[in-house]
Design a protein around this motif. Structure first.
Motif, PDB file in Angstrom:
ATOM      1  N   ASN A  35      40.223  34.393  45.237  1.00 62.48           N
ATOM      2  CA  ASN A  35      40.271  35.800  45.622  1.00 62.48           C
ATOM      3  C   ASN A  35      39.149  36.682  45.096  1.00 62.48           C
ATOM      4  O   ASN A  35      39.109  37.868  45.401  1.00 62.48           O
ATOM      5  N   VAL A  88      44.233  36.740  34.739  1.00 58.61           N
ATOM      6  CA  VAL A  88      44.127  36.132  36.063  1.00 58.61           C
ATOM      7  C   VAL A  88      43.836  34.642  35.887  1.00 58.61           C
ATOM      8  O   VAL A  88      42.931  34.262  35.135  1.00 58.61           O
ATOM      9  N   GLU A 104      43.265  31.641  40.955  1.00 62.21           N
ATOM     10  CA  GLU A 104      43.246  32.930  41.645  1.00 62.21           C
ATOM     11  C   GLU A 104      41.843  33.526  41.663  1.00 62.21           C
ATOM     12  O   GLU A 104      41.419  34.101  42.663  1.00 62.21           O
TER      13      GLU A 104
END
Length: 83
Positions: free
Chosen positions: A69, A61, A65
Motif C-alpha cells: 500500500n 505498519v 502492508e
C-alpha cells in the motif's frame, strides 16, 4: 506535494530504513519510517506535514502492508562521497 516520480514500489525489507519517506499509493499523505518494532511486528510510521515530522502520533505498519500500500522515496546516492 511531492511528485510520484520520486517514489517507487517497496520490494523488500532492505529498502525500509529509518528516516525514509513513504506515501500511500492512493493518497498524497507523507510519512517517515521509524524503527522496526519486533514486539509489534511492524515499523513505526510518523506523519509528515510540510516537512515536519510529528512524533506525538505514530502507527505501526506491517512490512506486508508497506509493500502492498505504500511507495518509498528514491534516494540518490552521491557515488563520489561513497567511494
Amino acid at each position: 506535494m511531492m511528485n510520484n516520480n520520486n517514489f517507487q514500489n517497496i520490494f523488500d525489507a532492505y529498502q525500509l530504513v529509518s528516516g525514509a519517506k513513504i506515501k500511500g499509493k492512493t493518497q498524497d499523505e507523507m510519512f517517515e519510517l521509524g524503527e522496526y518494532d519486533a514486539n509489534k511486528r511492524g515499523y513505526t510510521v510518523y506523519p509528515i506535514d510540510n516537512g515536519v515530522r510529528y512524533d506525538d502520533f505514530a502507527v505501526v505498519v506491517a512490512e506486508k502492508e508497506l509493500k502492498n500500500n505504500f511507495l518509498i522515496e528514491i534516494v540518490k546516492v552521491n557515488t563520489a562521497l561513497a567511494a
